[in-house]
Design a protein around this motif. Structure first.
Motif, PDB file in Angstrom:
ATOM      1  N   GLU A   4       0.824  -1.217   0.000  1.00 47.15           N
ATOM      2  CA  GLU A   4       0.000   0.000   0.000  1.00 47.15           C
ATOM      3  C   GLU A   4       0.855   1.262   0.000  1.00 47.15           C
ATOM      4  O   GLU A   4       0.415   2.295  -0.495  1.00 47.15           O
ATOM      5  CB  GLU A   4      -0.949   0.001   1.197  1.00 47.15           C
ATOM      6  N   ASP A   7       1.240   1.979  -3.601  1.00 47.45           N
ATOM      7  CA  ASP A   7      -0.039   2.418  -4.166  1.00 47.45           C
ATOM      8  C   ASP A   7      -0.367   3.848  -3.746  1.00 47.45           C
ATOM      9  O   ASP A   7      -0.746   4.681  -4.574  1.00 47.45           O
ATOM     10  CB  ASP A   7      -1.180   1.494  -3.716  1.00 47.45           C
ATOM     11  N   LYS A   8      -0.219   4.135  -2.461  1.00 48.85           N
ATOM     12  CA  LYS A   8      -0.544   5.469  -1.954  1.00 48.85           C
ATOM     13  C   LYS A   8       0.383   6.528  -2.541  1.00 48.85           C
ATOM     14  O   LYS A   8      -0.052   7.641  -2.850  1.00 48.85           O
ATOM     15  CB  LYS A   8      -0.512   5.493  -0.422  1.00 48.85           C
ATOM     16  N   ILE A  11      -0.759   7.239  -6.094  1.00 52.26           N
ATOM     17  CA  ILE A  11      -1.988   8.044  -6.053  1.00 52.26           C
ATOM     18  C   ILE A  11      -1.647   9.489  -5.712  1.00 52.26           C
ATOM     19  O   ILE A  11      -2.145  10.429  -6.343  1.00 52.26           O
ATOM     20  CB  ILE A  11      -2.996   7.444  -5.042  1.00 52.26           C
ATOM     21  N   LEU A  41      -8.384   0.411 -12.604  1.00 51.09           N
ATOM     22  CA  LEU A  41      -7.755   0.890 -11.370  1.00 51.09           C
ATOM     23  C   LEU A  41      -8.653   0.742 -10.142  1.00 51.09           C
ATOM     24  O   LEU A  41      -8.309   1.208  -9.065  1.00 51.09           O
ATOM     25  CB  LEU A  41      -7.342   2.359 -11.531  1.00 51.09           C
ATOM     26  N   SER A  43     -10.169   0.106  -6.872  1.00 45.96           N
ATOM     27  CA  SER A  43      -9.605  -0.356  -5.609  1.00 45.96           C
ATOM     28  C   SER A  43     -10.153   0.512  -4.482  1.00 45.96           C
ATOM     29  O   SER A  43     -10.689   1.592  -4.715  1.00 45.96           O
ATOM     30  CB  SER A  43      -8.070  -0.260  -5.609  1.00 45.96           C
ATOM     31  N   THR A 106       9.413   0.174  -6.032  1.00 48.21           N
ATOM     32  CA  THR A 106       8.297   1.102  -5.861  1.00 48.21           C
ATOM     33  C   THR A 106       8.041   1.376  -4.390  1.00 48.21           C
ATOM     34  O   THR A 106       7.837   2.515  -3.983  1.00 48.21           O
ATOM     35  CB  THR A 106       7.026   0.547  -6.536  1.00 48.21           C
TER      36      THR A 106
END
Length: 130
Positions: A4, A7-8, A11, A41, A43, A106
């Motif tokens: 996450e 992912d965060k 974003i 995308l 989620s 990442t």
């Protein structure tokens, strides 16, 4: 939690580019993230990001406890301090990736960004020099 982080960060960077360089408003960002959530995308993080950009700051009070009506024109996201905290889960994930010889680039980049964001005083001091 480590995944996450990546992912965060993605974003956050997308929102920054769309708002800062694309000139999008919070309402427009909410619409974009809502559309993204209807496609590939989809989620939980994309869904709540859309909701966060749409959320108005309606519960603002003065020092005497009186509700301020003009606050309804402001977005909650614009009142949030741009400084992160850290519980160590990201660092543990990166360390475990290294122990297992698995590239977690990442997540590592997201952790680096989180460390930088946590040090707001130095970010502000360095901003004019960059």
């Amino acid at each position: 939690n480590g995944i996450e982080y990546g992912d965060k960060q993605l974003i956050a960077e997308a929102a920054f580019v769309l708002k800062s360089l694309g000139g999008m408003t919070n309402d427009e960002l909410s619409e974009v993230f809502t559309k993204w959530n209807e496609g590939k995308l989809q989620s939980f993080l994309i869904e709540i990001t859309a909701k966060i950009f749409a959320k108005r700051d309606v519960d603002v009070y003065d020092g005497q406890g009186n509700k301020l009506p003009e606050a309804a024109d402001k977005f909650l996201v614009d009142s949030i301090l741009d400084k992160t905290g850290n519980k160590g889960t990201g660092k543990m994930t990166i360390k475990e990736g290294a122990e297992q010889s698995i590239a977690v680039g990442t997540m590592a980049a997201a952790l680096d960004a989180r460390f930088i964001a946590a040090d707001k005083d130095n970010r502000l001091a360095m901003a004019p020099k960059l």
